[in-house]
Design a protein around this motif. Structure first.
Motif, PDB file in Angstrom:
ATOM      1  N   TYR A  85       0.727   3.683   9.000  1.00  0.00           N
ATOM      2  CA  TYR A  85      -0.484   2.732   8.908  1.00  0.00           C
ATOM      3  C   TYR A  85      -1.559   3.642   9.330  1.00  0.00           C
ATOM      4  CZ  TYR A  85      -3.615  -1.006   9.433  1.00  0.00           C
ATOM      5  OH  TYR A  85      -4.670  -2.047   9.396  1.00  0.00           O
TER       6      TYR A  85
ATOM      7  N   TYR B  88      -2.341   6.602   6.717  1.00  0.00           N
ATOM      8  CA  TYR B  88      -2.679   5.987   5.676  1.00  0.00           C
ATOM      9  C   TYR B  88      -4.142   5.799   5.543  1.00  0.00           C
ATOM     10  CZ  TYR B  88      -3.315   2.694   1.737  1.00  0.00           C
ATOM     11  OH  TYR B  88      -3.911   2.488   0.595  1.00  0.00           O
ATOM     12  N   ASN B  89      -4.602   5.354   7.128  1.00  0.00           N
ATOM     13  CA  ASN B  89      -5.826   5.024   7.185  1.00  0.00           C
ATOM     14  C   ASN B  89      -6.873   6.142   7.195  1.00  0.00           C
ATOM     15  OD1 ASN B  89      -6.628   2.085   6.826  1.00  0.00           O
ATOM     16  ND2 ASN B  89      -4.773   1.810   8.009  1.00  0.00           N
TER      17      ASN B  89
ATOM     18  N   CYS C 150       0.857  -1.172   0.011  1.00  0.00           N
ATOM     19  CA  CYS C 150       0.030   0.046  -0.007  1.00  0.00           C
ATOM     20  C   CYS C 150       0.965   1.400  -0.052  1.00  0.00           C
ATOM     21  CB  CYS C 150      -1.129   0.016   1.079  1.00  0.00           C
ATOM     22  SG  CYS C 150      -2.136  -1.347   1.171  1.00  0.00           S
ATOM     23  N   TYR C 151       0.748   1.938  -1.030  1.00  0.00           N
ATOM     24  CA  TYR C 151       1.418   3.306  -1.212  1.00  0.00           C
ATOM     25  C   TYR C 151       0.525   4.389  -1.366  1.00  0.00           C
ATOM     26  CZ  TYR C 151       5.377   0.265  -1.537  1.00  0.00           C
ATOM     27  OH  TYR C 151       6.299  -0.879  -1.559  1.00  0.00           O
TER      28      TYR C 151
ATOM     29  N   THR D  33      -7.235   8.030   3.921  1.00  0.00           N
ATOM     30  CA  THR D  33      -8.162   7.105   3.079  1.00  0.00           C
ATOM     31  C   THR D  33      -9.496   7.181   3.341  1.00  0.00           C
ATOM     32  OG1 THR D  33      -7.319   5.172   3.894  1.00  0.00           O
ATOM     33  CG2 THR D  33      -6.177   6.118   1.959  1.00  0.00           C
TER      34      THR D  33
ATOM     35  N   TYR E 263      -7.659   7.790  -4.856  1.00  0.00           N
ATOM     36  CA  TYR E 263      -7.885   6.618  -4.218  1.00  0.00           C
ATOM     37  C   TYR E 263      -9.191   6.514  -3.730  1.00  0.00           C
ATOM     38  CZ  TYR E 263      -7.500   9.956  -0.423  1.00  0.00           C
ATOM     39  OH  TYR E 263      -7.893  10.983   0.502  1.00  0.00           O
TER      40      TYR E 263
END
Length: 226
Positions: A163, A166-167, A119-120, A170, A127
């Motif tokens: 992590y 990122y979450n 995951c990037y 998104t 996204y």
């Protein structure tokens, strides 16, 4: 190809070797671990900068001796070579690499990389956006801190800022916060990607606008979807 794209390729090309170093760990004075994987990631990025970007200075968690002067340079790459080292050396896949680029104190691009999860998320990426009621919190919280958390959310403690960032960006987390404080390499890529994508961001209880942060101190922060 952007700087973040090039570093992403370096990570992917060397991932197999990085992962083999999970059990090669050293206990630091603050009782946290650093692994040979951390050092390899940093070495790879340092070599890339030396060869292709000699006018950039590096600010990195594993090179504190250079950070005091380097963050004041005109062009700076901020790196956490492995964020979530405790996860990494424990065999978990929830660890990350954080990259942020500033030129003349202005943010240029950032990347949150979760290499073992493939995951990037980079500046400019598109996204799928989720609508979550999960709140991410820092693993630095004590049991007493956790008992005081605001009701109404599902909470997750993962132990990796990349992590978590990122979450939240998104939308898989509604929010992510650290009321205890974290260093710049842990958070500044995620803060800027959150701003780029319209999230609410506060640092030290003030609205954040993408300022370059001093690597010699910790910052409390909260990132949340509006």
């Amino acid at each position: 190809m952007s700087i973040c794209d090039k570093i992403k390729k370096i990570i992917k090309d060397n991932l197999e070797e990085i992962v083999t170093l999970k059990q090669e760990k050293i206990l630091k004075n603050d009782n946290s671990y650093v692994s040979k994987g951390d050092y390899l990631c940093e070495k790879l990025v340092k070599e890339f900068i030396k060869m292709e970007l000699p006018d950039y200075a590096l600010v990195s968690e594993e090179s504190p001796e250079d950070n005091k002067q380097n963050w004041l340079k005109d062009k700076v790459i901020i790196l956490d070579p492995i964020d979530g080292t405790e996860n990494f050396v424990s065999g978990l896949k929830e660890w990350g690499v954080a990259v942020c680029v500033y030129e003349y104190s202005k943010h240029k691009e950032s990347m949150l990389a979760l290499p073992e999860l493939d995951c990037y998320l980079k500046t400019g990426d598109k996204y799928q956006k989720y609508d979550s009621r999960i709140a991410g919190i820092s693993s630095s919280l004590t049991k007493e801190d956790i008992l005081k958390l605001e009701p109404g959310f599902e909470y997750r403690i993962i132990g990796c800022a990349v992590y978590n960032m990122y979450n939240v960006v998104t939308g898989s987390f509604h929010s992510f916060e650290n009321p205890k404080g974290a260093k710049v390499w842990d958070i500044i890529p995620g803060l800027n990607l959150a701003l780029e994508n319209g999230l609410s961001v506060t640092v030290n209880n003030q609205e954040y606008h993408g300022e370059l942060l001093d690597p010699n101190q910790k910052y409390i922060f909260k990132v949340q979807n509006r």
